[in-house]
Structures are given as structure tokens and as C-alpha cells.
Design a protein around this motif. Structure first.
Motif, PDB file in Angstrom:
ATOM      1  N   GLN A  49       0.833  -1.206   0.000  1.00  0.00           N
ATOM      2  CA  GLN A  49       0.000   0.000   0.000  1.00  0.00           C
ATOM      3  C   GLN A  49       0.868   1.258   0.000  1.00  0.00           C
ATOM      4  O   GLN A  49       0.572   2.236  -0.687  1.00  0.00           O
ATOM      5  N   HIS A  50       1.958   1.204   0.757  1.00  0.00           N
ATOM      6  CA  HIS A  50       2.855   2.351   0.854  1.00  0.00           C
ATOM      7  C   HIS A  50       3.435   2.688  -0.519  1.00  0.00           C
ATOM      8  O   HIS A  50       3.514   3.852  -0.909  1.00  0.00           O
ATOM      9  N   ILE A  51       3.835   1.635  -1.246  1.00  0.00           N
ATOM     10  CA  ILE A  51       4.417   1.849  -2.575  1.00  0.00           C
ATOM     11  C   ILE A  51       3.372   2.446  -3.520  1.00  0.00           C
ATOM     12  O   ILE A  51       3.647   3.405  -4.254  1.00  0.00           O
ATOM     13  N   VAL A  52       2.145   1.911  -3.471  1.00  0.00           N
ATOM     14  CA  VAL A  52       1.084   2.421  -4.355  1.00  0.00           C
ATOM     15  C   VAL A  52       0.791   3.893  -4.037  1.00  0.00           C
ATOM     16  O   VAL A  52       0.749   4.743  -4.937  1.00  0.00           O
ATOM     17  N   LEU A  53       0.620   4.196  -2.730  1.00  0.00           N
ATOM     18  CA  LEU A  53       0.379   5.592  -2.316  1.00  0.00           C
ATOM     19  C   LEU A  53       1.450   6.518  -2.874  1.00  0.00           C
ATOM     20  O   LEU A  53       1.156   7.597  -3.398  1.00  0.00           O
ATOM     21  N   THR A  54       2.716   6.084  -2.739  1.00  0.00           N
ATOM     22  CA  THR A  54       3.836   6.923  -3.166  1.00  0.00           C
ATOM     23  C   THR A  54       3.829   7.114  -4.683  1.00  0.00           C
ATOM     24  O   THR A  54       3.992   8.243  -5.163  1.00  0.00           O
ATOM     25  N   LEU A  55       3.620   6.015  -5.418  1.00  0.00           N
ATOM     26  CA  LEU A  55       3.640   6.114  -6.882  1.00  0.00           C
ATOM     27  C   LEU A  55       2.556   7.078  -7.370  1.00  0.00           C
ATOM     28  O   LEU A  55       2.811   7.922  -8.233  1.00  0.00           O
ATOM     29  N   ILE A  56       1.354   6.961  -6.805  1.00  0.00           N
ATOM     30  CA  ILE A  56       0.266   7.844  -7.232  1.00  0.00           C
ATOM     31  C   ILE A  56       0.632   9.301  -6.945  1.00  0.00           C
ATOM     32  O   ILE A  56       0.531  10.171  -7.819  1.00  0.00           O
ATOM     33  N   ALA A  57       1.092   9.570  -5.715  1.00  0.00           N
ATOM     34  CA  ALA A  57       1.374  10.956  -5.333  1.00  0.00           C
ATOM     35  C   ALA A  57       2.485  11.552  -6.188  1.00  0.00           C
ATOM     36  O   ALA A  57       2.368  12.686  -6.673  1.00  0.00           O
ATOM     37  N   VAL A  58       3.569  10.798  -6.404  1.00  0.00           N
ATOM     38  CA  VAL A  58       4.686  11.347  -7.169  1.00  0.00           C
ATOM     39  C   VAL A  58       4.281  11.556  -8.629  1.00  0.00           C
ATOM     40  O   VAL A  58       4.641  12.569  -9.242  1.00  0.00           O
ATOM     41  N   THR A  59       3.493  10.626  -9.195  1.00  0.00           N
ATOM     42  CA  THR A  59       3.079  10.781 -10.590  1.00  0.00           C
ATOM     43  C   THR A  59       2.209  12.022 -10.762  1.00  0.00           C
ATOM     44  O   THR A  59       2.469  12.858 -11.645  1.00  0.00           O
ATOM     45  N   ILE A  60       1.181  12.167  -9.920  1.00  0.00           N
ATOM     46  CA  ILE A  60       0.311  13.339 -10.048  1.00  0.00           C
ATOM     47  C   ILE A  60       1.104  14.618  -9.798  1.00  0.00           C
ATOM     48  O   ILE A  60       0.997  15.601 -10.542  1.00  0.00           O
ATOM     49  N   GLY A  61       1.942  14.600  -8.747  1.00  0.00           N
ATOM     50  CA  GLY A  61       2.750  15.777  -8.434  1.00  0.00           C
ATOM     51  C   GLY A  61       3.677  16.133  -9.585  1.00  0.00           C
ATOM     52  O   GLY A  61       3.859  17.308  -9.914  1.00  0.00           O
ATOM     53  N   PHE A  62       4.241  15.114 -10.233  1.00  0.00           N
ATOM     54  CA  PHE A  62       5.158  15.344 -11.352  1.00  0.00           C
ATOM     55  C   PHE A  62       4.426  16.018 -12.510  1.00  0.00           C
ATOM     56  O   PHE A  62       4.921  16.988 -13.095  1.00  0.00           O
ATOM     57  N   VAL A  63       3.233  15.527 -12.825  1.00  0.00           N
ATOM     58  CA  VAL A  63       2.466  16.103 -13.940  1.00  0.00           C
ATOM     59  C   VAL A  63       2.136  17.570 -13.640  1.00  0.00           C
ATOM     60  O   VAL A  63       2.364  18.461 -14.468  1.00  0.00           O
ATOM     61  N   ILE A  64       1.635  17.839 -12.418  1.00  0.00           N
ATOM     62  CA  ILE A  64       1.253  19.215 -12.087  1.00  0.00           C
ATOM     63  C   ILE A  64       2.473  20.136 -12.093  1.00  0.00           C
ATOM     64  O   ILE A  64       2.475  21.192 -12.725  1.00  0.00           O
ATOM     65  N   SER A  65       3.549  19.715 -11.393  1.00  0.00           N
ATOM     66  CA  SER A  65       4.666  20.644 -11.248  1.00  0.00           C
ATOM     67  C   SER A  65       5.423  20.824 -12.564  1.00  0.00           C
ATOM     68  O   SER A  65       5.907  21.923 -12.844  1.00  0.00           O
ATOM     69  N   THR A  66       5.498  19.772 -13.391  1.00  0.00           N
ATOM     70  CA  THR A  66       6.172  19.941 -14.679  1.00  0.00           C
ATOM     71  C   THR A  66       5.371  20.881 -15.576  1.00  0.00           C
ATOM     72  O   THR A  66       5.952  21.746 -16.251  1.00  0.00           O
ATOM     73  N   THR A  67       4.053  20.724 -15.566  1.00  0.00           N
ATOM     74  CA  THR A  67       3.222  21.631 -16.366  1.00  0.00           C
ATOM     75  C   THR A  67       3.443  23.073 -15.920  1.00  0.00           C
ATOM     76  O   THR A  67       3.691  23.966 -16.735  1.00  0.00           O
ATOM     77  N   LEU A  68       3.386  23.293 -14.589  1.00  0.00           N
ATOM     78  CA  LEU A  68       3.582  24.651 -14.073  1.00  0.00           C
ATOM     79  C   LEU A  68       4.968  25.175 -14.432  1.00  0.00           C
ATOM     80  O   LEU A  68       5.119  26.342 -14.812  1.00  0.00           O
ATOM     81  N   ALA A  69       5.980  24.301 -14.341  1.00  0.00           N
ATOM     82  CA  ALA A  69       7.345  24.740 -14.633  1.00  0.00           C
ATOM     83  C   ALA A  69       7.485  25.110 -16.104  1.00  0.00           C
ATOM     84  O   ALA A  69       8.153  26.099 -16.439  1.00  0.00           O
ATOM     85  N   LEU A 194       2.743   1.849   5.784  1.00  0.00           N
ATOM     86  CA  LEU A 194       3.590   1.368   6.877  1.00  0.00           C
ATOM     87  C   LEU A 194       3.345   2.093   8.197  1.00  0.00           C
ATOM     88  O   LEU A 194       3.817   1.654   9.241  1.00  0.00           O
ATOM     89  N   GLY A 195       2.605   3.202   8.148  1.00  0.00           N
ATOM     90  CA  GLY A 195       2.271   3.874   9.403  1.00  0.00           C
ATOM     91  C   GLY A 195       1.321   3.039  10.248  1.00  0.00           C
ATOM     92  O   GLY A 195       1.336   3.130  11.477  1.00  0.00           O
ATOM     93  N   VAL A 196       0.499   2.205   9.589  1.00  0.00           N
ATOM     94  CA  VAL A 196      -0.503   1.422  10.336  1.00  0.00           C
ATOM     95  C   VAL A 196       0.161   0.493  11.353  1.00  0.00           C
ATOM     96  O   VAL A 196      -0.179   0.552  12.535  1.00  0.00           O
ATOM     97  N   PRO A 197       1.111  -0.375  10.930  1.00  0.00           N
ATOM     98  CA  PRO A 197       1.748  -1.208  11.962  1.00  0.00           C
ATOM     99  C   PRO A 197       2.470  -0.398  13.037  1.00  0.00           C
ATOM    100  O   PRO A 197       2.481  -0.811  14.203  1.00  0.00           O
ATOM    101  N   ILE A 198       3.032   0.767  12.669  1.00  0.00           N
ATOM    102  CA  ILE A 198       3.716   1.587  13.680  1.00  0.00           C
ATOM    103  C   ILE A 198       2.704   2.066  14.722  1.00  0.00           C
ATOM    104  O   ILE A 198       2.908   1.929  15.932  1.00  0.00           O
ATOM    105  N   LEU A 199       1.575   2.622  14.248  1.00  0.00           N
ATOM    106  CA  LEU A 199       0.577   3.140  15.183  1.00  0.00           C
ATOM    107  C   LEU A 199      -0.053   2.005  15.990  1.00  0.00           C
ATOM    108  O   LEU A 199      -0.346   2.161  17.179  1.00  0.00           O
ATOM    109  N   THR A 200      -0.251   0.846  15.330  1.00  0.00           N
ATOM    110  CA  THR A 200      -0.803  -0.298  16.053  1.00  0.00           C
ATOM    111  C   THR A 200       0.129  -0.709  17.185  1.00  0.00           C
ATOM    112  O   THR A 200      -0.307  -0.967  18.311  1.00  0.00           O
ATOM    113  N   ALA A 201       1.419  -0.770  16.868  1.00  0.00           N
ATOM    114  CA  ALA A 201       2.383  -1.220  17.872  1.00  0.00           C
ATOM    115  C   ALA A 201       2.415  -0.264  19.062  1.00  0.00           C
ATOM    116  O   ALA A 201       2.535  -0.690  20.211  1.00  0.00           O
TER     117      ALA A 201
END
Lengths: 243, 240
Positions: A49-69, A194-201
Motif C-alpha cells: 500500500q505504501h508503494i502504491v500511495l507513493t507512486l500515485i502521489a509522485v506521478t500526479i505531483g510530477f504532472v502538475i509541477s512539470t506543467t507549471l514549470a 507502513l504507518g498502520v503497523p507503527i501506530l498499532t504497535a
């Protein structure tokens, strides 16, 4: 808002269980038996889940910031307002931003809320790096491209953007590790990663093995992602290796 | 939208909720947050700046200084806090250790790049005029390095303030993060009010440090009003 431990039982109850849980019951520093039992049901899904979250955020962020740049590269006046807004977004501590977004209609406790916040942290970094990379293309190179008959668009795609790749990838690297770091905090909002197991612990009598395992996975994921992006950059810019 | 209005009411009441038992006031928690963050930044400054400046002055250790910065960026703060809790238990010691771990590397990297990058011709000229190494450091390299050294301090401070509030998630109580971690007592309006306070605190710290930087920067280095938003992330050292 605090959605702890919704992922189901993680630790066999301290005090209960058979003799095979001695290490867990004593809450020793690291129980490898716990790790082998919980890799499949707990840690691996969280990592995925952590990897998926990161990939989505970086891809969208890349599209927005590259367009703006790219727009700011042609229209200079846009640079300052974009820098000011993205700087403010970047400055707001993650815990605060996640909470502030949550009551916004349509967001709530969801992955969308987490992604909106994560994307907002990538904008400043990637926008500035891409713009700096484009601006640092020497004027002579631009003139040479024009002299060879390239129009502005061809010059941008064939000459200026490729020369800016090292700076652009440097931005993607910082943005990626930043998102991996903040996505652990995002678990408060979307109850995944990965925050979930940390908070659970923490809520489970500070169960040490899980803290160390999940923490080490987060650090390892960030270092691995950073290393992979360095390799990608080398592959994309073979000419920089000659130097 | 009325959630946000209630949040401002909560701030107006200094964190007290009518008809509920007395809670720690917002002013108190804000000051505590600043204290925890301040100790962390202070200790990190004492450790990092001398090392970074000295390495830059003798032009040694670039590999360590630069790579330290790269590895640092990859450290998730919640993970550092969590691993620290496993070893040290919940408490101020663990929080401060995490803050130092997160704040020292960007300070070292930027201080190194700042001093190492001072124009060699200027240093040679100063040496030719008879200045000693110590005088060159004090009168030349440090003033010229101020903008970059401060970029590192500001990046670190931002991380420290943010991490101080995250520490509440790992069970350490005594910062504004407590409110966010305790919606049962504070309700949504309280959580939002605390989030607004945390955001404001981070912006205030950032602007205050920018002000200090402006005071310390030599007149000759000040570029008219263009640099103040651009020093948030150590991208300069990244591109170097």
C-alpha cells in the motif's frame, strides 16, 4: 480521525497464548518469530500500500509541477506566485495538513485526502528543480538549436528538456523520499501503509518488534527508491557519465 | 464550513471546551512544542555547524558531508521516532534524539557546501594580505556562507517542528500534537484548531529564521528582496 488498529489483530495478546509466544509476551527488542508470522498478513500488505500511495502521489505531483514549470519557463511572472503558494504548502507540518483537509467536503477519511496532502508536498521541490534545470541550459545551446532550424517546441523537447533531466530527476528523488516519509503519517487518515503497523504497535503496549520492523521497512523503502532513481538518471543521461 | 468556525472559537477560548474538565491551554502546549523543538534545534546546531564549517574550511570530507544529506532525506520521521521508542521507550529523550538525527545532516551538508564553495580567489587574496586561517574563517568564509548555512538550518527547523508534533503519535505527550491525537476529548473543532496552530507555528518559525538570516547576511550579499522564499529546500546542494 484516529483510526488505529482497524487492520485486525496483529499481536497475540500479551499474557495469553501458548509457549510459542514467549518472546512477544516479554516484549523483547526483536522477535523473529513474530516477523515470520506477520510478514504475510501485516507487513507485506502495508509495504505494498505504501508503494502504491507513493507512486500515485509522485506521478500526479510530477504532472502538475512539470506543467507549471513549463508554463513559468515561458511566462516568467508565474514563477513567484507558484513559489510562494507551494512554499507555504511545503511548510505546513504534515500532521496539521492531513487534519485540515479531512473536514473538506468530498475528502474525509480517505485515500484521496492522503493523496491531496502528499501531492501538495511534492510541488515546490519538483517545480523548482525542473524550472532551474531548464533555466540553466546555456544560451549558446538554445541559439545553436534555433540555428539548426528547430522551432521553440522542438528545441524544448529535443534539447532543453533532455539537458534538464539531471535536475528534474534530482527533484523527483527528493519528492519521492519525502512522500515515502509523509505517507507513514498519512496512515492516520487512510489507515493504510507502513504507518498502520507503527501506530498499532504504539497503541498495543509499545510492541517493540513491530516498531522496529515497520520502521526499518519505511527507511529501507526510502533508501531503495532513492537508489533506483539514481540508476534511472544514469540510464537517461549517458552523456553525464563521461565527465 | 462551521467546523472551521468552531476551530477558531476553540483557539479563541485558548483550548478550553465549555462544560468539560480543564484541559492544558493552547498557549501552554504551543510553548511546550516550541521548547521541545528549540532544544532539538539547539543541540543539532551545536553538533552540526562546527563539523560542517570545519570540513568546508579544510575542503575535506565532501563524500561524507554530501551523502549524509542524501541519506537523511530518506529517513521517515515517524519511522525514526518508532525505532527510537523501541530502544529508549516513550519519553523526551527519544523525541530529542529523533529530532537531532533528523536535523544534524541537512545542517552539516549545507554548512559544508556553504564554506567549501566560497570563491577560492577571494580566500587566496585574503591569505596574501596576511590573514590567518582562523581570520579567513571568521571574516570571510562564515559571512559569505551565511545564506546557505541558514538554508540548512531552516530546512532542519521545519523538519523539527513537524516531527515534534508527530511525536504525539508515538505516545509522547506535551506538544500540540496531543490535541490531534485525542479527538475524544477535544472533538473535531479542537483537532482543527490545533492543526491551524501547528501550521501557523511552522510558518512563524520559518519567517523568524528568515528574519535572523537577513540580519546576519552581509550587506553586499543581499539581493533586493528576491531570495526570501527560495531557501526552503536544499536544492542548491542537490544540484552542486
Amino acid at each position: 480521525m484516529i483510526a488505529l488498529a482497524a487492520g485486525g489483530p496483529v499481536i497475540p495478546t500479551f499474557g495469553g497464548g501458548g509457549s510459542s509466544f514467549t518472546c512477544e509476551r516479554a516484549n523483547r527488542l526483536f522477535c523473529s518469530s513474530w516477523l515470520s508470522r506477520n510478514w504475510g498478513p501485516v507487513l507485506w500488505p502495508a509495504l505494498r500500500q505504501h508503494i502504491v500511495l507513493t507512486l500515485i502521489a509522485v506521478t500526479i505531483g510530477f504532472v502538475i509541477s512539470t506543467t507549471l514549470a513549463l508554463i513559468a519557463y515561458r511566462r516568467r511572472w508565474l514563477e513567484r506566485p507558484v513559489l510562494i503558494i507551494t512554499s507555504i504548502l511545503y511548510t505546513i507540518p504534515s500532521l496539521a495538513l492531513f487534519e485540515l483537509l479531512e473536514p473538506v467536503p468530498g475528502l474525509g477519511l480517505s485515500r484521496t485526502t492522503a493523496e491531496v496532502a502528499l501531492v501538495s508536498y511534492t510541488l515546490l521541490i519538483m517545480f523548482r528543480n525542473t524550472l532551474t534545470g531548464l533555466r540553466e541550459v546555456p544560451d549558446e545551446v538554445r541559439d545553436a538549436a534555433a540555428g539548426m532550424g528547430m522551432g521553440p517546441l522542438r528545441s524544448l523537447l529535443r534539447v532543453e528538456l533532455p539537458l534538464a533531466v539531471p535536475a528534474i530527476i534530482a527533484g523527483v528523488r527528493i519528492a519521492t523520499v519525502t512522500v515515502i516519509s509523509l505517507a507513514t503519517v498519512a496512515s492516520l487518515i487512510d489507515n493504510e501503509g507502513l504507518g498502520v503497523p507503527i501506530l498499532t504497535a504504539i497503541s498495543n503496549e509499545v510492541f517493540k518488534t513491530e516498531l522496529i520492523a515497520a520502521g526499518a521497512l519505511a527507511v529501507g523503502l526510502a533508501l531503495t527508491a532513492d537508489g533506483l532513481l539514481v540508476i534511472i538518471q544514469r540510464l537517461l543521461t549517458p552523456w553525464t557519465r563521461a565527465a | 464550513m462551521h467546523n472551521f468556525l468552531d476551530a477558531f472559537k476553540f483557539i479563541g477560548h485558548n483550548g478550553q471546551i465549555r462544560g468539560e474538565p480543564r484541559l492544558p491551554t493552547l498557549v501552554h502546549l504551543t510553548l511546550e512544542t516550541l521548547k521541545i523543538a528549540g532544544i532539538g534545534i539547539g543541540l543539532a546546531l551545536v553538533i552540526a555547524i562546527p563539523i560542517g564549517v570545519w570540513l568546508g574550511h579544510i575542503h575535506r570530507g565532501s563524500f561524507v558531508a554530501i551523502n549524509l544529506g542524501n541519506i537523511w532525506r530518506a529517513l521517515p520521521s515517524l519511522a525514526v521516532l518508532a525505532i527510537g521508542v523501541a530502544f529508549l521507550g516513550i519519553g523526551l529523550g527519544n523525541v530529542e534524539l529523533a529530532l537531532i538525527v533528523l536535523a544534524v545532516p541537512p545542517m552539516i551538508t549545507n554548512a559544508y557546501v556553504a564554506i567549501d564553495g566560497v570563491d577560492r580567489d577571494v580566500v587566496d587574496a585574503a591569505r596574501g594580505m596576511g590573514l590567518t586561517g582562523w581570520e579567513i574563517l571568521r571574516q570571510l568564509e562564515l559571512p559569505l556562507g551565511i545564506p546557505l548555512i541558514f538554508a540548512g538550518i531552516r530546512t532542519a527547523a521545519l523538519f523539527v517542528v513537524s516531527t515534534t508534533t508527530i511525536a504525539a503519535l508515538t505516545g509522547y505527550s506535551g506538544s500540540l500534537g496531543d490535541i490531534i491525537n485525542n479527538e475524544t476529548s477535544y472533538h473535531l473543532s479542537g483537532v482543527l484548531g490545533a492543526a491551524i496552530c501547528i501550521a501557523a507555528l511552522a510558518l512563524v518559525v520559518e519567517f523568524a529564521l528568515a528574519g535572523v538570516q537577513r540580519l546576519l547576511t552581509p550587506k553586499g550579499l543581499k539581493v533586493s528582496g528576491r531570495e526570501e522564499v527560495s531557501a526552503l529546500v536544499p536544492v542548491v546542494s542537490e544540484l552542486a
